[in-house]
Structures are given as C-alpha cells and as structure tokens.
Design a protein around this motif. Structure first.
Motif, PDB file in Angstrom:
ATOM      1  N   TYR A 138      43.536  52.024  38.691  1.00 40.84           N
ATOM      2  CA  TYR A 138      43.174  50.963  39.632  1.00 40.84           C
ATOM      3  C   TYR A 138      44.442  50.323  40.196  1.00 40.84           C
ATOM      4  O   TYR A 138      44.534  50.071  41.395  1.00 40.84           O
ATOM      5  CB  TYR A 138      42.321  49.923  38.898  1.00 40.84           C
ATOM      6  N   ARG A 139      45.425  50.071  39.330  1.00 35.49           N
ATOM      7  CA  ARG A 139      46.688  49.494  39.793  1.00 35.49           C
ATOM      8  C   ARG A 139      47.438  50.446  40.721  1.00 35.49           C
ATOM      9  O   ARG A 139      48.130  50.021  41.635  1.00 35.49           O
ATOM     10  CB  ARG A 139      47.589  49.142  38.596  1.00 35.49           C
ATOM     11  N   ARG A 154      42.771  43.348  46.392  1.00 36.36           N
ATOM     12  CA  ARG A 154      42.756  44.745  45.937  1.00 36.36           C
ATOM     13  C   ARG A 154      41.334  45.169  45.571  1.00 36.36           C
ATOM     14  O   ARG A 154      40.897  46.277  45.927  1.00 36.36           O
ATOM     15  CB  ARG A 154      43.697  44.915  44.743  1.00 36.36           C
ATOM     16  N   ASP A 202      45.054  33.876  42.512  1.00 43.83           N
ATOM     17  CA  ASP A 202      44.752  35.275  42.185  1.00 43.83           C
ATOM     18  C   ASP A 202      44.345  36.067  43.419  1.00 43.83           C
ATOM     19  O   ASP A 202      43.611  37.057  43.338  1.00 43.83           O
ATOM     20  CB  ASP A 202      43.657  35.357  41.117  1.00 43.83           C
ATOM     21  N   ALA A 221      44.254  36.975  32.440  1.00 44.75           N
ATOM     22  CA  ALA A 221      43.419  38.093  32.007  1.00 44.75           C
ATOM     23  C   ALA A 221      42.822  37.825  30.629  1.00 44.75           C
ATOM     24  O   ALA A 221      41.688  38.219  30.351  1.00 44.75           O
ATOM     25  CB  ALA A 221      44.231  39.383  31.991  1.00 44.75           C
ATOM     26  N   TRP A 263      42.664  45.041  36.921  1.00 51.40           N
ATOM     27  CA  TRP A 263      44.111  45.210  37.102  1.00 51.40           C
ATOM     28  C   TRP A 263      44.805  45.524  35.780  1.00 51.40           C
ATOM     29  O   TRP A 263      45.653  46.414  35.709  1.00 51.40           O
ATOM     30  CB  TRP A 263      44.707  43.947  37.723  1.00 51.40           C
ATOM     31  N   TRP A 264      44.446  44.824  34.720  1.00 47.18           N
ATOM     32  CA  TRP A 264      45.162  44.965  33.454  1.00 47.18           C
ATOM     33  C   TRP A 264      44.595  46.032  32.534  1.00 47.18           C
ATOM     34  O   TRP A 264      45.227  46.409  31.554  1.00 47.18           O
ATOM     35  CB  TRP A 264      45.188  43.621  32.718  1.00 47.18           C
ATOM     36  N   ALA A 298      38.162  41.164  38.547  1.00 49.99           N
ATOM     37  CA  ALA A 298      39.317  41.707  39.260  1.00 49.99           C
ATOM     38  C   ALA A 298      40.558  41.687  38.374  1.00 49.99           C
ATOM     39  O   ALA A 298      41.351  42.633  38.375  1.00 49.99           O
ATOM     40  CB  ALA A 298      39.564  40.918  40.542  1.00 49.99           C
ATOM     41  N   ALA A 299      40.733  40.616  37.599  1.00 45.27           N
ATOM     42  CA  ALA A 299      41.879  40.527  36.685  1.00 45.27           C
ATOM     43  C   ALA A 299      41.796  41.590  35.598  1.00 45.27           C
ATOM     44  O   ALA A 299      42.799  42.237  35.261  1.00 45.27           O
ATOM     45  CB  ALA A 299      41.944  39.129  36.064  1.00 45.27           C
ATOM     46  N   SER A 315      45.877  38.198  45.347  1.00 45.99           N
ATOM     47  CA  SER A 315      46.265  39.614  45.446  1.00 45.99           C
ATOM     48  C   SER A 315      45.316  40.520  44.671  1.00 45.99           C
ATOM     49  O   SER A 315      44.980  41.613  45.134  1.00 45.99           O
ATOM     50  CB  SER A 315      47.702  39.809  44.965  1.00 45.99           C
ATOM     51  N   THR A 316      44.879  40.077  43.478  1.00 40.56           N
ATOM     52  CA  THR A 316      43.969  40.916  42.698  1.00 40.56           C
ATOM     53  C   THR A 316      42.593  40.985  43.350  1.00 40.56           C
ATOM     54  O   THR A 316      41.938  42.038  43.321  1.00 40.56           O
ATOM     55  CB  THR A 316      43.840  40.413  41.251  1.00 40.56           C
TER      56      THR A 316
END
Length: 218
Positions: free
Chosen positions: A98-99, A124, A118, A73, A92-93, A88-89, A120-121
């Motif tokens: 969003y998470r 999502r 990456d 990230a 997420w962070w 996308a990263a 999974s991100t």
C-alpha cells in the motif's frame, strides 16, 4: 504481582529451560506485564508442540506490533470503533504494498481532509480507491466509523495490491466479499456488531495481505 511473577518465571526458565509448564507460566507472566516480544516467542515455542497455543502466539505478535506503532497508528489499532482516517493510518503502517503503490494523478481532495494533519494518508486512501468522495458534499467522512462491509471491500483491495494486481481467490474472490464469508475463513471475527475495532482491522489487513501474496487460495 505481575512483575514478581515475571521475575520468578525468568529464574524458573533458567533452571528448567525445557519444562513446558514453566514456559507456559512465563508466557502468561510476559503477557500480563506487556512484554509482548517475550510472550510471542514463548507461546510460539509452545505452539510448535501444542497447536492450541497458536492463537495466543498470534495475539502476542499483534500486541507487540501495536506497541511499536507510531502514536497515531497505535491509537487507531487501540480504537474500539475504527474510523476511516484510522483505517488509512493502519493501511499505511501495516501493508508495505500500500505504501509502495503509485497514486494516480488528479486525486479529488475532499473538503474535510484539506486541513487535517493526516491529510496525506487520507489522500492516498482516496487515490487508491479505498474511500469514495461524495459527489454531492465533496466529503469523504474521515471521522465516520468503518462498517464491516466497507472493511471487507478494503480487505479485497489489499489482497489485490499485495498480489501485485493478481485477482484473489477463495473467500476474497467475490467483489465485494461479504463480512460473513470472511468470518467463516478466519479473516474477520464472527460478530453481530456493524463496526470494527482497530485490532480486528489490523489483524485482518495483515491476513488479507498475506493471502494476496500467496495467491489467496484460502
């Protein structure tokens, strides 16, 4: 030297804690040595008496957050040409909602995502509607740069998520919003470039999320 300046600034602050010129010198020295938490606190204190310091306080807070991100990230935030995978990263962070959002079942898996670390991100982001998988190539273009219109649409979606489904108002109300209107209301930067940097995206994501939580009245 920057480190010497910081040492002198700390001593000066100890002797003159209320002197604003000393605080300004200390804030600059903290920023130059990468002590972003100290810089943010000092600039925030200065901004309370002089609003012209507010942008520097915000920038220092952003740099502090970038400094404390995980490596992937952090690389995204430091990118000069943000890609979809990097967006996308950052989503997420940067955006808690969003998470926490539930991804609908049956998300289409793009062929250029399957073997990525990456994955999974990206899955999502696809599942929540931030990216579209091409029906012809079955690819999402994970390493393609994020254009400003695409980022503007993502920011509106962030505002809806952070507002728990409530439609945003103000410059985030149109679907999709235009990059120009988002620049006018201070969410995006005014620029003629088509791409975006990681820092601009991270700053914009946080602003859109905050406006969504507050009702998006800006």
């Amino acid at each position: 030297k920057a480190e010497d300046a910081w040492t002198w600034a700390k001593e000066a602050r100890r002797k003159a804690p209320l002197d604003r010129s000393v605080a300004a010198f200390a804030a600059e020295a903290a920023a130059k040595t990468g002590r972003w938490a100290d810089a943010a606190a000092l600039y925030q204190g200065l901004a309370e008496g002089d609003p012209t310091f507010a942008p520097k306080a915000e920038e220092a807070r952003l740099e502090f957050r970038v400094q404390n991100l995980p490596s992937d990230a952090r690389a995204a935030a430091q990118s000069q040409r943000l890609t979809r995978a990097q967006l996308a990263a950052l989503l997420w962070w940067t955006v808690p909602e969003y998470r926490e959002a539930l991804v609908p079942p049956g998300v289409e898996i793009a062929v250029d995502v399957v073997d990525r670390a990456d994955r999974s991100t990206l899955v999502r982001a696809i599942g929540l509607g931030f990216f579209v998988v091409s029906p012809e190539t079955h690819r999402v273009g994970a390493d393609a740069p994020v254009g400003r219109p695409e980022l503007a649409a993502a920011l509106r979606r962030v505002a809806v998520l952070s507002g728990r489904g409530r439609e945003p108002r103000g410059c985030l109300a149109p679907e999709p919003p235009s990059p120009a209107s988002l620049a006018e209301c201070g969410i995006l930067e005014e620029t003629s470039t088509r791409s975006t940097t990681g820092r601009e995206a991270m700053r914009a994501l946080e602003k859109a999320a905050r406006l969504g939580r507050e009702g998006g009245a800006r």
